[in-house]
Scaffold this motif. Sequence first.
Motif, PDB file in Angstrom:
ATOM      1  N   GLY A   1       0.787   3.909  -2.980  1.00 46.03           N
ATOM      2  CA  GLY A   1       0.373   5.259  -2.597  1.00 46.03           C
ATOM      3  C   GLY A   1       1.434   6.290  -2.920  1.00 46.03           C
ATOM      4  N   SER A   2       2.682   5.981  -2.624  1.00 42.76           N
ATOM      5  CA  SER A   2       3.766   6.923  -2.914  1.00 42.76           C
ATOM      6  C   SER A   2       3.896   7.183  -4.409  1.00 42.76           C
ATOM      7  CB  SER A   2       5.092   6.385  -2.368  1.00 42.76           C
ATOM      8  OG  SER A   2       5.124   6.446  -0.974  1.00 42.76           O
TER       9      SER A   2
ATOM     10  N   ILE B   1       0.279   7.212   3.386  1.00 48.92           N
ATOM     11  CA  ILE B   1       0.883   8.135   2.420  1.00 48.92           C
ATOM     12  C   ILE B   1      -0.037   9.326   2.193  1.00 48.92           C
ATOM     13  CG2 ILE B   1       1.700   8.372   0.047  1.00 48.92           C
ATOM     14  CD1 ILE B   1       3.430   6.592   1.923  1.00 48.92           C
ATOM     15  N   LEU B   2      -1.327   9.076   2.069  1.00 51.03           N
ATOM     16  CA  LEU B   2      -2.292  10.148   1.857  1.00 51.03           C
ATOM     17  C   LEU B   2      -2.271  11.132   3.011  1.00 51.03           C
ATOM     18  CD1 LEU B   2      -4.541  11.205  -0.001  1.00 51.03           C
ATOM     19  CD2 LEU B   2      -6.146   9.789   1.282  1.00 51.03           C
TER      20      LEU B   2
ATOM     21  N   LEU C   1      -4.829  -0.893   2.221  1.00 52.81           N
ATOM     22  CA  LEU C   1      -5.490   0.416   2.295  1.00 52.81           C
ATOM     23  C   LEU C   1      -4.887   1.281   3.395  1.00 52.81           C
ATOM     24  CD1 LEU C   1      -9.221  -0.643   1.774  1.00 52.81           C
ATOM     25  CD2 LEU C   1      -7.708   0.480   0.124  1.00 52.81           C
TER      26      LEU C   1
ATOM     27  N   LEU D   1       0.097   8.742  -5.662  1.00 52.35           N
ATOM     28  CA  LEU D   1      -0.394   9.942  -4.979  1.00 52.35           C
ATOM     29  C   LEU D   1       0.692  10.985  -4.774  1.00 52.35           C
ATOM     30  CD1 LEU D   1      -2.611   8.271  -2.205  1.00 52.35           C
ATOM     31  CD2 LEU D   1      -3.308   9.124  -4.459  1.00 52.35           C
TER      32      LEU D   1
ATOM     33  N   ILE E   1      -1.806   2.856   1.953  1.00 53.29           N
ATOM     34  CA  ILE E   1      -2.174   3.987   1.087  1.00 53.29           C
ATOM     35  C   ILE E   1      -2.605   5.183   1.931  1.00 53.29           C
ATOM     36  CG2 ILE E   1      -3.831   4.776  -0.645  1.00 53.29           C
ATOM     37  CD1 ILE E   1      -3.868   1.910  -1.734  1.00 53.29           C
ATOM     38  N   ALA E   2      -3.404   4.922   2.982  1.00 53.66           N
ATOM     39  CA  ALA E   2      -3.882   5.993   3.849  1.00 53.66           C
ATOM     40  C   ALA E   2      -2.729   6.689   4.553  1.00 53.66           C
ATOM     41  CB  ALA E   2      -4.872   5.437   4.873  1.00 53.66           C
TER      42      ALA E   2
ATOM     43  N   GLY F   1       0.811  -1.218   0.000  1.00 50.59           N
ATOM     44  CA  GLY F   1       0.000   0.000   0.000  1.00 50.59           C
ATOM     45  C   GLY F   1       0.839   1.261   0.000  1.00 50.59           C
ATOM     46  N   THR F   2       1.920   1.275   0.795  1.00 51.57           N
ATOM     47  CA  THR F   2       2.756   2.478   0.841  1.00 51.57           C
ATOM     48  C   THR F   2       3.476   2.705  -0.489  1.00 51.57           C
ATOM     49  OG1 THR F   2       4.688   1.306   1.745  1.00 51.57           O
ATOM     50  CG2 THR F   2       3.118   2.244   3.335  1.00 51.57           C
TER      51      THR F   2
END
Length: 247
Positions: free
Chosen positions: A50-51, A240-241, A234, A54, A237-238, A46-47
């Motif tokens: 995401g990186s 990173i967000l 997730l 995003l 990802i969150a 996820g990271t």
Amino acid sequence: MIMLLWIVGFSILGSIGAVGCSVLLLVFPEGIRKVLVPYLVSYATGTLLGSAFLGMIPAGLERAPSHAFMATVLAGMVAFFVLEKLVIWRHCHDADCDVHGRAAPLILIGDAFHNFVDGVVIAAAFLTSIPLGVATSLAVIAHEVPQEVGDFAILLDSGYSRTKALLLNGLSSTSTLPGALFAYFWLAEMSQAVPYILAISAASFIYIATADLIPGLHRHVTPMASLRQLLLLLAGIASILFFHLGA
């Protein structure tokens, strides 16, 4: 000078954090490690995604023509495929990997090269913005932890003692800082190269996530395991967000 301190600090944190977490994990019995590592891989996936999607790609598109930037991302993914085929860069996460079994020393060489590139990635991200640098460093650390644990297991399986395996794994991780310093002093003088470094970095993150990490996650097919993987992906990802929204 302040930017250099950010880069050096997070490069050192990446090296120490990955090896340190790996050492802590190795204290646990093998059965517990086998349970924990898939969770770490899910979060790391996820990271990385995401990186790339995003952070790096949007930042690069703001600073370079879109066609040239995306062509660089594509070329980077093809290049990583070729490098992996040549066993220069390998991120297999289980001890049964036939490449690892044949050539454990190449794992150390490939890992040192990969960590050097991680340093370049961290520096390029910080030279774009501090939030992007922090988020990118988090992704680097997150995916290094399961990688280091996996590499350690492979070295043990190849006949290395625990002490020697830890020492060699630790030495290979120190190449992050030289990579970061090299990129800082080179890219600072050639700012026009930063978006294309970000493109290659995004390509490496996407390639690692999709070609190496996600296939391993698909080995666990039970509904609960799949749900845990999705939630942790997730969560990555969150994470990173969160850094980008806080910018």
